[in-house]
Every structure is written in C-alpha cells, then in structure tokens.
Design an enzyme around this catalytic site. Structure first.
Site, short mmCIF file in Angstrom:
data_model
loop_
_atom_site.label_atom_id
_atom_site.label_comp_id
_atom_site.label_asym_id
_atom_site.label_seq_id
_atom_site.Cartn_x
_atom_site.Cartn_y
_atom_site.Cartn_z
N MET A 111 -0.72 7.70 -3.71
CA MET A 111 -0.48 7.24 -2.34
C MET A 111 -0.89 5.78 -2.20
O MET A 111 -2.04 5.54 -1.92
CB MET A 111 -1.32 8.10 -1.37
CG MET A 111 -0.74 8.19 0.03
SD MET A 111 -0.94 6.70 1.03
CE MET A 111 -2.70 6.51 1.20
N PRO A 112 -0.03 4.86 -2.42
CA PRO A 112 1.38 5.06 -2.74
C PRO A 112 1.64 5.22 -4.23
O PRO A 112 0.76 5.00 -5.05
CB PRO A 112 2.02 3.77 -2.22
CG PRO A 112 0.96 2.77 -2.40
CD PRO A 112 -0.34 3.47 -2.14
N GLU A 113 2.89 5.61 -4.51
CA GLU A 113 3.36 5.70 -5.89
C GLU A 113 4.42 4.61 -6.10
O GLU A 113 5.31 4.45 -5.27
CB GLU A 113 4.00 7.07 -6.17
CG GLU A 113 3.05 8.23 -6.11
CD GLU A 113 2.70 8.59 -4.69
OE1 GLU A 113 1.49 8.73 -4.40
OE2 GLU A 113 3.60 8.72 -3.86
N THR A 148 -0.77 5.00 -8.03
CA THR A 148 -0.19 5.45 -9.30
C THR A 148 1.07 4.66 -9.58
O THR A 148 1.90 4.46 -8.69
CB THR A 148 0.16 6.95 -9.24
OG1 THR A 148 -0.95 7.66 -8.73
CG2 THR A 148 0.49 7.49 -10.63
N TYR A 177 6.83 4.34 -2.84
CA TYR A 177 6.83 5.48 -1.93
C TYR A 177 5.52 5.47 -1.15
O TYR A 177 4.46 5.66 -1.73
CB TYR A 177 6.96 6.78 -2.72
CG TYR A 177 8.27 6.88 -3.47
CD1 TYR A 177 9.41 7.36 -2.83
CD2 TYR A 177 8.38 6.47 -4.79
CE1 TYR A 177 10.62 7.43 -3.51
CE2 TYR A 177 9.60 6.54 -5.46
CZ TYR A 177 10.71 7.02 -4.81
OH TYR A 177 11.90 7.08 -5.47
#
Lengths: 64, 64, 64, 64, 64, 64
Positions: free
Chosen positions: B1-3, B40, C7
């Site tokens: 979070m976020p990716e 990530t 994301y």
C-alpha cells in the site's frame, strides 16, 4: 471476467501453482457468482532481484 | 500500500535495480506519508522482442 | 519506457500526485538513464472498499 | 487468453471505446490465431490528474 | 499514452509479436486519434504452468 | 508479497468485496505459505462500457 494477475516471487512448484489457481478461482466463483470458465488467472513471477519491499530487494533480504 | 509495477526492458544490473527500488520507495514515502515497509515494488522485465513503441518492437529499433 | 503503474487508495490531493509523479520520474531517470520524456506513470486509485491487506478491506480497518 | 489492459486518459466516448475493443480484438485474433471469444480487454481510465509523462501531470500540460 | 499490457502464454514467434504490436498500435491510433509514437505495448508472457482458466492450468489442459 | 490485482465489472456490493478479499487471501496463504498480513489485493472495477469480451463491450451484451 474477472481476470486476476498475481505478482509473486519465483520459485513455486507446479503443484503449488495448480492448487493456487484452483482455490483462487473457487473464491471468485463463490463470491461473485460468475461461471467458473470465465475466470482467468495469470501468475507473474519476478526474480528475487526484481522485487522489493520497504526499499530493499528480496534478494538482499534473503542474504541476511 | 501502495504497490508499484514497473514495466521495463530486460538487461539492467542488480545494482541499478537495487538503487531504483530504493529511490522509488523514497519518492512514495516522501509524498504519500506511508510507512516505508508498506511499499512494494515489482519490476516486470520484458525481452526486446516483447515490447514496442510506435508500432515497432524495441528489438527492431536496436537493429537499426 | 518504462511504464509505472501505481495502485493506491483514493483520496490524495493533486499536489501530492504532482510531486509523486515528478519524484518517481526522477528516480527512474537517475537510475536507468532513460530520457525523462520516455517515463509514463499511471496512478490507479481504488476506493477503501476495493482494497485489502491481510484479508481485510481498508474500509473496515478505517472503521476500527 | 490473452487478456489486454489498456491504461488511458478518461474522456473517450462509448463509440470510441466500442470500436477500440473491436479492433484490438481483431488484431489479436488475426496475429495469434486464438478464438475471438477468448480475448478479454479492460480499459482502465485515469483522470488527467492521475497520469503523467516526463514527470508532469497531463492535467498540468492541458493547462498550458 | 496509452499503455497496453498484453498477458499471453509463452511460445509466440518474433514475427507474430512484431505483427501483433504493429496492428494493436494501429487500432489505438485509428480509434483514439493519438500520435503513433505515443503508444507503448508490453507483452507479458507466462509459462503454461503459470496461467489458468476455469481453475485449471493451461499446462494441464495441454496434457489432455 | 504477493500482490493481486482483480479486474472486474463494477457493481458489486461491499459485502461481496469483503468476502472476496477474505477468501482470495485465504487461498494465497494456504497454498504459498506466506504470512496473511503480506497479502495485498486491489479490485480494479471498470464500467460496463470499459470492458469487452470477444470484441464486444459488456454494455452492449447487457442490452441484448
């Protein structure tokens, strides 16, 4: 419909992948009520040098 | 979070990937205020035959 | 070349997004040596009901 | 099989999207020889504030 | 702008990929009216053990 | 680690999404042996005008 993309580290056995795809598909069918045949899943493996968390490559964590 | 998913051409050194993941993570932490550990990043490399721009494969541009 | 997809949960200000895109681009240019103009970044926001970690929606964590 | 994800700026008409999905599917069927019914396409629209090129948001380019 | 990601099974020839990228780009330019040079396409190939439909790996379908 | 992206048509209830995220996470933990907290899932919804199968928008199928 729907399509799932799973980003994971490389190194899983075919048996693990087979069971993962089966169970993920089951979770989608159960909760969204779509036909089983409509669910497509791609496993996108990355090398340990190609993925990081917290700013550190998994390859470097492994070395620790 | 976020990716983050980064789609890039193959051929980068581990040193470049290590620094890229470190600096991208830093940019996310600085601007979104999320914990470093929550970021990530996956680097998805494609062969020069598997990526194109302007309708032309990078493999073919390279040949020119 | 490369393309980044980020994301993240919805709710960020335009100022945060502007700075994030600027700094992510800088990190790519610095470490991969590509022209700045070649870097494309898409921020894919999801609602708090559309993202989960550890099996729990962020919307439900928020409620706690 | 295959699945296409198209990341584009928001604001296209349904007519444009309809024709785009039709023609992209045609290009896949023609070149990969897969059944037309197997081709799935998702258009992921982002706001002009959520996409950037060269480190600049499209929303800011628009303003110029 | 836009960026396309195509998830497909591995094993296509370079000729097929070249034509696919050319025709997909053409479909985007025709329907969205963007400059050809702005269209970027990544083909993300997965092994037959890394993709499934209907809960079954393509590798296992192939064996049938 | 891993990260899942699920591309689905819009219109699901929060209850469906909550159960989907829970069960997908369970499938990953069971088969890959990773900590539950490490699994991140994003649901990327698209409008019925933004997704197609077999060259036809879902919005147009719906109308039939």
């Amino acid at each position: 419909m729907p399509e799932l993309i799973v980003y994971l580290l490389e190194g899983r056995s075919v048996e693990d992948k087979r069971a993962l795809v089966r169970d993920l598909t089951g979770a989608v069918v159960k909760n969204l009520g779509v036909p089983q045949e409509s669910v497509t899943i791609s496993l996108v493996e990355t090398a340990w040098t190609d993925k990081g968390k917290g700013g550190v490559l998994f390859a470097d964590m492994k070395a620790r």
